[in-house]
Enzyme design. Structure first.
Site, PDB file in Angstrom:
ATOM      1  N   ASN A   5       0.827  -1.214   0.000  1.00  7.47           N
ATOM      2  CA  ASN A   5       0.000   0.000   0.000  1.00  7.47           C
ATOM      3  C   ASN A   5       0.862   1.265   0.000  1.00  7.47           C
ATOM      4  OD1 ASN A   5      -2.354  -1.502   0.066  1.00  7.47           O
ATOM      5  ND2 ASN A   5      -2.520  -1.455   2.291  1.00  7.47           N
ATOM      6  N   LYS A  11       4.396   5.825  -5.228  1.00 10.12           N
ATOM      7  CA  LYS A  11       4.356   5.926  -6.691  1.00 10.12           C
ATOM      8  C   LYS A  11       3.415   7.056  -7.127  1.00 10.12           C
ATOM      9  CE  LYS A  11       2.790   3.333 -10.741  1.00 10.12           C
ATOM     10  NZ  LYS A  11       2.123   2.093 -11.195  1.00 10.12           N
ATOM     11  N   ARG A  12       2.228   7.130  -6.492  1.00 11.06           N
ATOM     12  CA  ARG A  12       1.231   8.145  -6.900  1.00 11.06           C
ATOM     13  C   ARG A  12       1.693   9.564  -6.622  1.00 11.06           C
ATOM     14  NH1 ARG A  12      -2.171   4.424  -4.677  1.00 11.06           N
ATOM     15  NH2 ARG A  12      -2.648   5.609  -2.788  1.00 11.06           N
ATOM     16  N   TYR A  51       8.107 -13.656   9.824  1.00  8.69           N
ATOM     17  CA  TYR A  51       8.842 -12.391   9.935  1.00  8.69           C
ATOM     18  C   TYR A  51       9.955 -12.332   8.885  1.00  8.69           C
ATOM     19  CZ  TYR A  51      11.357  -8.423  11.877  1.00  8.69           C
ATOM     20  OH  TYR A  51      11.970  -7.203  12.026  1.00  8.69           O
ATOM     21  N   LYS A  55       9.744  -9.835   5.532  1.00 11.03           N
ATOM     22  CA  LYS A  55      10.699  -8.768   5.232  1.00 11.03           C
ATOM     23  C   LYS A  55      11.395  -9.006   3.894  1.00 11.03           C
ATOM     24  CE  LYS A  55      10.674  -5.999   8.940  1.00 11.03           C
ATOM     25  NZ  LYS A  55      10.398  -4.557   8.875  1.00 11.03           N
ATOM     26  N   TYR A  65       9.005  -2.162  -7.479  1.00 10.24           N
ATOM     27  CA  TYR A  65       8.461  -0.812  -7.687  1.00 10.24           C
ATOM     28  C   TYR A  65       9.559   0.142  -8.153  1.00 10.24           C
ATOM     29  CZ  TYR A  65       3.571  -1.088  -6.270  1.00 10.24           C
ATOM     30  OH  TYR A  65       2.220  -1.339  -6.247  1.00 10.24           O
ATOM     31  N   ARG A  92      12.573  -8.675  23.508  1.00 12.43           N
ATOM     32  CA  ARG A  92      13.921  -8.573  22.937  1.00 12.43           C
ATOM     33  C   ARG A  92      14.945  -8.819  24.045  1.00 12.43           C
ATOM     34  NH1 ARG A  92      13.761  -5.134  18.023  1.00 12.43           N
ATOM     35  NH2 ARG A  92      11.549  -4.784  17.602  1.00 12.43           N
TER      36      ARG A  92
END
Length: 223
Positions: A5, A11-12, A51, A55, A65, A92
């Protein structure tokens, strides 16, 4: 889907897009230290794979893109980072150890504690991300501190900093836990003129003072 998204949005409107990827794209690496040219050793059906593979897919989308729609993308592969304001119970290892030491609980080490990680202080990471976004280089770039510590060494540094009387408790290891993790940051040094400046022994006390305030306040509130 979030990455897809945001790439569509970039891009737009002609925006430059930063993808915060991760050292997890290298999986349980067979190359040490890890360079950006290394393709990784990831178990696609492992317990951590949503995960790792998420990624890796995000990097693929960003590059598609970039190549197919001329979107300006920048890819950072972030290695373990620590500092003030982290969630105390995020799971973590640095926050676990610091919170456990402050609460007078044993420090939990998984497996034999010989697996290694590299830890960078948050301000070093932020400066790297800014340099990357202001540069003309797509990446990917490893952003991490090449100082390498075993989990046992990390536990000892936390003990020294927080509470020398803290004890260590061993637990069985989690599946697909990478044995080694250390960035080769030659590319970031050469192209971005970036390298981390704050060592673990300098950065840890800054995190500890923040954690101490929050952990002890929680204890007072709950009491």
């Amino acid at each position: 889907m979030g990455t897809l998204n945001m790439l569509g949005l970039a891009k737009r409107i002609g925006a430059r897009f930063l993808l915060t990827s991760t050292s997890e794209v290298y999986g349980d690496p067979l190359e040490h230290p890890q360079k950006e040219t290394y393709w990784g050793n990831v178990n696609p059906i492992g317990v951590r794979s949503c995960y790792d593979e998420g990624k890796r897919t995000a990097e693929t989308l960003a590059m598609d893109y970039h190549r197919g729609a001329d979107v300006e993308v920048r890819i950072a592969r972030i290695f373990n980072t620590y500092g003030p304001r982290m969630c105390i119970d995020d799971g973590r290892v640095v926050s676990n150890f610091v919170a456990q030491a402050i609460r007078k609980e044993p420090l939990t080490v998984y497996g034999d504690g010989k697996q290694t990680r590299s830890f960078q202080y948050v301000s070093d990471l932020v400066s790297g991300l800014i340099m990357l976004m202001e540069s003309e280089h797509v990446g990917p770039f490893n952003l991490g501190n090449p100082g390498e510590f075993t989990m046992l060494e990390l536990a000892e540094v936390v003990k020294e900093t927080v509470d020398p009387s803290a004890t260590i408790e061993f637990r069985s290891n989690t599946a697909d836990d990478p044995h080694m993790r250390k960035p080769d940051i030659t590319k970031a040094k050469d192209l971005l003129n970036w390298e981390p400046k704050i060592s673990l022994r300098e950065g840890l006390p800054l995190m500890v003072s923040d954690f101490r305030k929050r952990v002890l306040n929680d204890g007072n509130n709950s009491g």
